[in-house]
Design a protein around this motif. Structure first.
Motif, PDB file in Angstrom:
ATOM      1  N   LEU A  88       0.829  -1.211   0.000  1.00  0.00           N
ATOM      2  CA  LEU A  88       0.000   0.000   0.000  1.00  0.00           C
ATOM      3  C   LEU A  88       0.860   1.257   0.000  1.00  0.00           C
ATOM      4  CD1 LEU A  88      -2.857  -1.014   2.471  1.00  0.00           C
ATOM      5  CD2 LEU A  88      -2.988  -0.806  -0.018  1.00  0.00           C
ATOM      6  N   ALA A  89       1.967   1.236   0.769  1.00  0.00           N
ATOM      7  CA  ALA A  89       2.836   2.407   0.816  1.00  0.00           C
ATOM      8  C   ALA A  89       3.545   2.613  -0.517  1.00  0.00           C
ATOM      9  CB  ALA A  89       3.863   2.252   1.937  1.00  0.00           C
ATOM     10  N   ALA A  90       4.089   1.538  -1.089  1.00  0.00           N
ATOM     11  CA  ALA A  90       4.802   1.657  -2.366  1.00  0.00           C
ATOM     12  C   ALA A  90       3.844   1.997  -3.498  1.00  0.00           C
ATOM     13  CB  ALA A  90       5.549   0.360  -2.665  1.00  0.00           C
ATOM     14  N   ALA A  91       2.659   1.382  -3.477  1.00  0.00           N
ATOM     15  CA  ALA A  91       1.657   1.736  -4.482  1.00  0.00           C
ATOM     16  C   ALA A  91       1.223   3.183  -4.301  1.00  0.00           C
ATOM     17  CB  ALA A  91       0.453   0.810  -4.390  1.00  0.00           C
ATOM     18  N   GLY A  92       1.108   3.618  -3.053  1.00  0.00           N
ATOM     19  CA  GLY A  92       0.763   5.004  -2.785  1.00  0.00           C
ATOM     20  C   GLY A  92       1.813   5.963  -3.310  1.00  0.00           C
ATOM     21  N   GLY A 127       6.538  -6.652  -5.450  1.00  0.00           N
ATOM     22  CA  GLY A 127       6.670  -5.698  -6.540  1.00  0.00           C
ATOM     23  C   GLY A 127       5.559  -5.840  -7.568  1.00  0.00           C
ATOM     24  N   GLY A 128       5.161  -7.080  -7.832  1.00  0.00           N
ATOM     25  CA  GLY A 128       4.061  -7.312  -8.766  1.00  0.00           C
ATOM     26  C   GLY A 128       2.761  -6.709  -8.281  1.00  0.00           C
ATOM     27  N   TYR A 129       2.498  -6.833  -6.982  1.00  0.00           N
ATOM     28  CA  TYR A 129       1.290  -6.223  -6.421  1.00  0.00           C
ATOM     29  C   TYR A 129       1.334  -4.703  -6.526  1.00  0.00           C
ATOM     30  CZ  TYR A 129      -0.613 -10.529  -4.363  1.00  0.00           C
ATOM     31  OH  TYR A 129      -1.160 -11.776  -4.178  1.00  0.00           O
ATOM     32  N   VAL A 130       2.502  -4.119  -6.297  1.00  0.00           N
ATOM     33  CA  VAL A 130       2.640  -2.663  -6.400  1.00  0.00           C
ATOM     34  C   VAL A 130       2.288  -2.201  -7.816  1.00  0.00           C
ATOM     35  CG1 VAL A 130       4.285  -0.745  -6.363  1.00  0.00           C
ATOM     36  CG2 VAL A 130       4.336  -2.469  -4.544  1.00  0.00           C
ATOM     37  N   ALA A 131       2.875  -2.864  -8.822  1.00  0.00           N
ATOM     38  CA  ALA A 131       2.602  -2.496 -10.220  1.00  0.00           C
ATOM     39  C   ALA A 131       1.144  -2.704 -10.572  1.00  0.00           C
ATOM     40  CB  ALA A 131       3.498  -3.314 -11.148  1.00  0.00           C
ATOM     41  N   LEU A 132       0.559  -3.819 -10.076  1.00  0.00           N
ATOM     42  CA  LEU A 132      -0.837  -4.113 -10.362  1.00  0.00           C
ATOM     43  C   LEU A 132      -1.756  -3.052  -9.761  1.00  0.00           C
ATOM     44  CD1 LEU A 132      -2.926  -6.121 -11.514  1.00  0.00           C
ATOM     45  CD2 LEU A 132      -2.880  -7.286  -9.285  1.00  0.00           C
ATOM     46  N   PHE A 133      -1.519  -2.690  -8.518  1.00  0.00           N
ATOM     47  CA  PHE A 133      -2.352  -1.713  -7.836  1.00  0.00           C
ATOM     48  C   PHE A 133      -2.238  -0.349  -8.508  1.00  0.00           C
ATOM     49  CE2 PHE A 133      -3.720  -0.494  -3.217  1.00  0.00           C
ATOM     50  CZ  PHE A 133      -4.900   0.013  -3.727  1.00  0.00           C
ATOM     51  N   ASP A 134      -1.002   0.060  -8.808  1.00  0.00           N
ATOM     52  CA  ASP A 134      -0.786   1.350  -9.457  1.00  0.00           C
ATOM     53  C   ASP A 134      -1.486   1.416 -10.816  1.00  0.00           C
ATOM     54  OD1 ASP A 134       0.896   3.929  -9.949  1.00  0.00           O
ATOM     55  OD2 ASP A 134       1.361   2.649 -11.666  1.00  0.00           O
ATOM     56  N   THR A 135      -1.343   0.356 -11.608  1.00  0.00           N
ATOM     57  CA  THR A 135      -1.943   0.333 -12.940  1.00  0.00           C
ATOM     58  C   THR A 135      -3.464   0.333 -12.854  1.00  0.00           C
ATOM     59  OG1 THR A 135      -0.024  -0.896 -13.751  1.00  0.00           O
ATOM     60  CG2 THR A 135      -1.989  -0.908 -15.138  1.00  0.00           C
ATOM     61  N   ALA A 136      -3.990  -0.407 -11.888  1.00  0.00           N
ATOM     62  CA  ALA A 136      -5.448  -0.459 -11.726  1.00  0.00           C
ATOM     63  C   ALA A 136      -6.020   0.922 -11.408  1.00  0.00           C
ATOM     64  CB  ALA A 136      -5.807  -1.453 -10.621  1.00  0.00           C
ATOM     65  N   ILE A 137      -5.332   1.674 -10.546  1.00  0.00           N
ATOM     66  CA  ILE A 137      -5.825   3.010 -10.204  1.00  0.00           C
ATOM     67  C   ILE A 137      -5.798   3.926 -11.418  1.00  0.00           C
ATOM     68  CG2 ILE A 137      -5.371   5.072  -8.820  1.00  0.00           C
ATOM     69  CD1 ILE A 137      -6.609   2.807  -7.229  1.00  0.00           C
ATOM     70  N   SER A 176       6.817   5.755 -10.190  1.00  0.00           N
ATOM     71  CA  SER A 176       7.806   6.433  -9.326  1.00  0.00           C
ATOM     72  C   SER A 176       9.197   5.835  -9.477  1.00  0.00           C
ATOM     73  CB  SER A 176       7.372   6.377  -7.849  1.00  0.00           C
ATOM     74  OG  SER A 176       6.265   7.183  -7.618  1.00  0.00           O
ATOM     75  N   LEU A 177       9.555   5.469 -10.706  1.00  0.00           N
ATOM     76  CA  LEU A 177      10.860   4.879 -10.946  1.00  0.00           C
ATOM     77  C   LEU A 177      11.864   5.959 -11.340  1.00  0.00           C
ATOM     78  CD1 LEU A 177       9.657   1.791 -13.019  1.00  0.00           C
ATOM     79  CD2 LEU A 177      10.113   1.916 -10.556  1.00  0.00           C
ATOM     80  N   GLY A 178      13.116   5.745 -10.969  1.00  0.00           N
ATOM     81  CA  GLY A 178      14.175   6.630 -11.407  1.00  0.00           C
ATOM     82  C   GLY A 178      14.619   7.673 -10.401  1.00  0.00           C
ATOM     83  N   MET A 179      13.905   7.805  -9.264  1.00  0.00           N
ATOM     84  CA  MET A 179      14.304   8.806  -8.274  1.00  0.00           C
ATOM     85  C   MET A 179      14.682   8.173  -6.941  1.00  0.00           C
ATOM     86  SD  MET A 179      10.632  10.431  -7.265  1.00  0.00           S
ATOM     87  CE  MET A 179       9.348   9.418  -6.518  1.00  0.00           C
ATOM     88  N   GLY A 180      14.764   6.842  -6.910  1.00  0.00           N
ATOM     89  CA  GLY A 180      15.219   6.166  -5.705  1.00  0.00           C
ATOM     90  C   GLY A 180      14.135   5.850  -4.698  1.00  0.00           C
TER      91      GLY A 180
END
Length: 453
Positions: A19-23, A249-259, A226-230
């Motif tokens: 949730l934090a990384a997806a956020g 990591g897969g869940y983060v990408a999935l959640f971000d893309t879904a939003i 949020s890639l490329g800035m650390g």
């Protein structure tokens, strides 16, 4: 291999990290930028390209950043120093930290706009949307306090710690964000004429695709995570060695893309139902949508809900931007987390004031200041840090992970907690992270420098 210090903070759970990384990834880029970029590039065909870029370019790179962070248990500077200390490569980590500071300085301005717009339906319900927006962002007595409020909220969360601050806030904010998105989607798709918007968004017309559309999809996909800035290096550094990086990591990408996809469902049906143009660019959210909300039943309520969710999305991103810098000072100096958060946050607020004044509050910062073909302080900052610096950092990090640290070392880190990551899966990931990702990121960098994306 670097090991964690005994007192280093960690996430309390996988769901907390996700949730934090997806956020971190879900922000104005998903709910503001994704819809208008989609509108400018033909709709559904762009979305298909965006999804392909997420799967084949962004996800392999995301795993690389997470592996580097967990390997070192450090911020971007410390992560690189743990592998190549006292070499020029450490400047790449420093670039990530500086990028976080300067993006946050102007991102907080736009976040303040979003928060202020929650109340637009109450203070100026009948005002022309374009006129209101121009006067709103030009008033320093409005935009600077709003930016300051947003920074105070961000600082208070980061100062409270990884688990007690960032993770706890994410567990509250992200479910609220999802519920609010679903509320707006329900109202949007039930409007008369919404079907045309769904057709535009869901039925691909690949005749509209050209090289510019492909580059735009690649750029949006990459930066939406949020890639490329650390940020993912920093968030990955708080993960235990037992965690499966591939699953998380897969869940983060999935959640971000879904939003991001849900953001399109919020906006395009309503825009078409009200006879507006979906390719209005950045004005889509702050000018066109308020007009749309004003013309629909319960529009004031829907508008307030929309800008509330936009503010929440912005907040979860500002938290991660500040955390990248705070993590550096906590790891590399004797500063406490609270001292780091307040000093860095205060400095960032001061740096952000010229951006707040650059939309009409100061003629110098708005019109007279010109650099790199950009006019206005905020536009210059966004070009340098949000475009060129971000792409350059991503390119250098991809080269560092795959060629300097080495893809084999990264594979060993990814295999901890992920027993099934062997054989063909490893070969495919190694190929993508060594050759495909740097090539496409270089294309993004060239496009940003030339202003084509």
């Amino acid at each position: 291999m670097a090991t964690a210090t005994a007192d280093r903070e960690q996430w309390g759970s996988r769901i907390g990290f996700v949730l934090a990384a997806a956020g971190s990834a879900i922000g104005l880029g998903n709910i503001w930028r994704f819809p208008y970029i989609t509108g400018e590039n033909g709709g559904a065909a762009f979305v298909v390209l965006y999804l392909l870029c997420i799967a084949f370019i962004c996800l392999p790179y995301l795993f690389a950043e997470l592996a580097l962070g967990r390997n070192s248990q450090k911020n971007p500077v410390g992560a690189i120093a743990a592998i190549k200390a006292r070499t020029p490569w450490m400047l790449v980590g420093a670039l990530c930290v500086l990028t976080g500071v300067f993006i946050l300085s102007y991102y907080g301005v736009v976040a303040g706009w979003a928060f202020g717009y929650i109340f637009k339906g109450l203070v100026a319900p009948a005002t022309d949307a374009g006129t209101y927006f121009a006067s709103f962002i030009a008033d320093p007595w409005t935009v600077i306090p709003l930016m300051g409020f947003f920074m105070l909220f961000t600082i208070s969360i980061v100062a409270s710690g990884v688990e007690q601050g960032i993770e706890r806030a994410s567990k509250v904010l992200m479910p609220i964000l999802l519920v609010l998105i679903l509320v707006v989607i329900f109202r949007s798709v039930t409007l008369p004429g919404a079907g045309a918007g769904l057709e535009f968004y869901l039925n691909p017309d690949f005749s509209k695709v050209d090289g510019g559309v492909v580059l735009a999809a690649l750029g949006q996909a990459f930066f939406s995570l949020s890639l490329g800035m650390g940020a993912m290096i920093t968030y990955g550094s708080y993960l235990p060695k037992s965690e499966n990086l591939l699953v998380s990591g897969g869940y983060v990408a999935l959640f971000d893309t879904a939003i991001a996809l849900l953001a399109g469902l919020m906006i395009f049906p309503a825009v078409f139902a009200m006879g507006q143009n979906p390719s209005e660019g950045p004005a889509l959210v702050f000018v066109i949508l308020p007009e749309v909300f004003g013309a629909m039943p319960l529009g004031s309520f829907v508008g307030a809900v929309f800008f509330t969710l936009l503010s929440i999305a912005a907040l979860t991103s500002t938290v991660s931007l500040l955390e990248v810098v705070v993590s550096y000072f906590v790891d590399e100096t004797s500063w406490s987390r609270k001292k780091s958060a307040w000093l860095v946050g205060g400095f960032t607020f001061l740096v952000g004031v010229p951006s707040a004044l650059s939309q009409g509050g100061s003629d110098f910062f708005t019109n007279q200041l010109q650099l790199f073909g950009q006019t206005g302080f905020l536009n210059i900052m966004d070009y340098i840090w949000g475009n060129v610096s971000l792409a350059l950092g991503a390119l250098l990090l991809s080269i560092f992970v795959s060629w300097v640290w080495g893809a084999d070392a990264a594979v060993r880190e990814l295999q901890q907690g992920a027993d099934g990551f062997t054989g063909m899966a490893v070969a495919v990931w190694r190929f993508f992270v060594k050759y495909v990702c740097p090539l496409f990121i270089a294309a993004i960098l060239v496009g940003k420098v030339l202003g084509t994306i």
